[in-house]
Design a protein around this motif. Sequence first.
Motif, PDB file in Angstrom:
ATOM      1  N   HIS A   1      -4.918   1.189  -6.551  1.00 51.68           N
ATOM      2  CA  HIS A   1      -3.901   0.128  -6.557  1.00 51.68           C
ATOM      3  C   HIS A   1      -4.161  -0.875  -5.436  1.00 51.68           C
ATOM      4  O   HIS A   1      -4.013  -2.094  -5.612  1.00 51.68           O
TER       5      HIS A   1
ATOM      6  N   ASN B   1       0.831  -1.207   0.000  1.00 53.58           N
ATOM      7  CA  ASN B   1       0.000   0.000   0.000  1.00 53.58           C
ATOM      8  C   ASN B   1       0.867   1.260   0.000  1.00 53.58           C
ATOM      9  O   ASN B   1       0.823   2.062   0.925  1.00 53.58           O
TER      10      ASN B   1
ATOM     11  N   ARG C   1       0.911   3.213  -2.855  1.00 48.77           N
ATOM     12  CA  ARG C   1       0.396   4.058  -3.944  1.00 48.77           C
ATOM     13  C   ARG C   1      -1.013   4.523  -3.606  1.00 48.77           C
ATOM     14  O   ARG C   1      -1.323   4.774  -2.449  1.00 48.77           O
ATOM     15  N   ASP C   2      -1.889   4.615  -4.628  1.00 47.30           N
ATOM     16  CA  ASP C   2      -3.233   5.141  -4.359  1.00 47.30           C
ATOM     17  C   ASP C   2      -4.212   4.019  -4.011  1.00 47.30           C
ATOM     18  O   ASP C   2      -3.885   2.831  -4.032  1.00 47.30           O
TER      19      ASP C   2
ATOM     20  N   GLU D   1      -7.215  -3.038  -6.398  1.00 51.19           N
ATOM     21  CA  GLU D   1      -6.841  -4.009  -7.438  1.00 51.19           C
ATOM     22  C   GLU D   1      -6.245  -5.279  -6.800  1.00 51.19           C
ATOM     23  O   GLU D   1      -6.573  -6.401  -7.194  1.00 51.19           O
ATOM     24  N   GLN D   2      -5.388  -5.073  -5.803  1.00 48.67           N
ATOM     25  CA  GLN D   2      -4.756  -6.210  -5.124  1.00 48.67           C
ATOM     26  C   GLN D   2      -5.773  -7.015  -4.316  1.00 48.67           C
ATOM     27  O   GLN D   2      -5.718  -8.249  -4.274  1.00 48.67           O
TER      28      GLN D   2
END
Length: 203
Positions: free
Chosen positions: A182, A176, A178-179, A185-186
């Motif tokens: 992201h 974690n 980034r935004d 998405e994971q």
Amino acid sequence: MSMIIGLTGGIGSGKSAAANHFATEHGIHVVDADLKSRVVVEPGKPALAHIVDRFGDDILLPDGNLDRAALRQRIFSDADERIWLESLLHPLIREETLRDLNSATSPYVLLVSPLLIESGQHHLTSRVIVVDVPEALQLARTATRDQVSEDQVKAIMQAQSQREARLSQAHDIITNDRDLAHLHEQVNTLHQQYLAMLQEKNP
């Protein structure tokens, strides 16, 4: 009981954001050990009386609820007091947590806990997700979010597993740094992975 997936990470790592996406986007039942830790110290509960006996009435807010900020300050400046508090609360939190885990009807259930590894709660789980973030970012995020000094955040971080120790227990890692997109998405990828695992176990 549904398959239990543990989710942990240091303070300010983004555990809540990850858990929230599992719940709202995928309908996964989330059991939050932090929330359970609040339930067991509500007014009228025996644990709160023990805490007041130990620390005095000034550990309470005017409305009779526990002053969590004051308690945090006391226990993170004195390791013996923190150990005493954990030995009081951990069995009670475990009892509340198990009750909630047993009530889950989603394909798997998420057990979210900042002390998943340290408290031994990871033994309840089939897999462990660690939400990982560089420590400098963790420090900055938490100090801003909670309006506390970096020294207090460092004390809390010291009491939690060190980053390497946490990562060594992980089956899955969410990075974690980034935004939010992201992060989501994971989470989506892991959700599909867990459904596939369940399908293999119960074809």
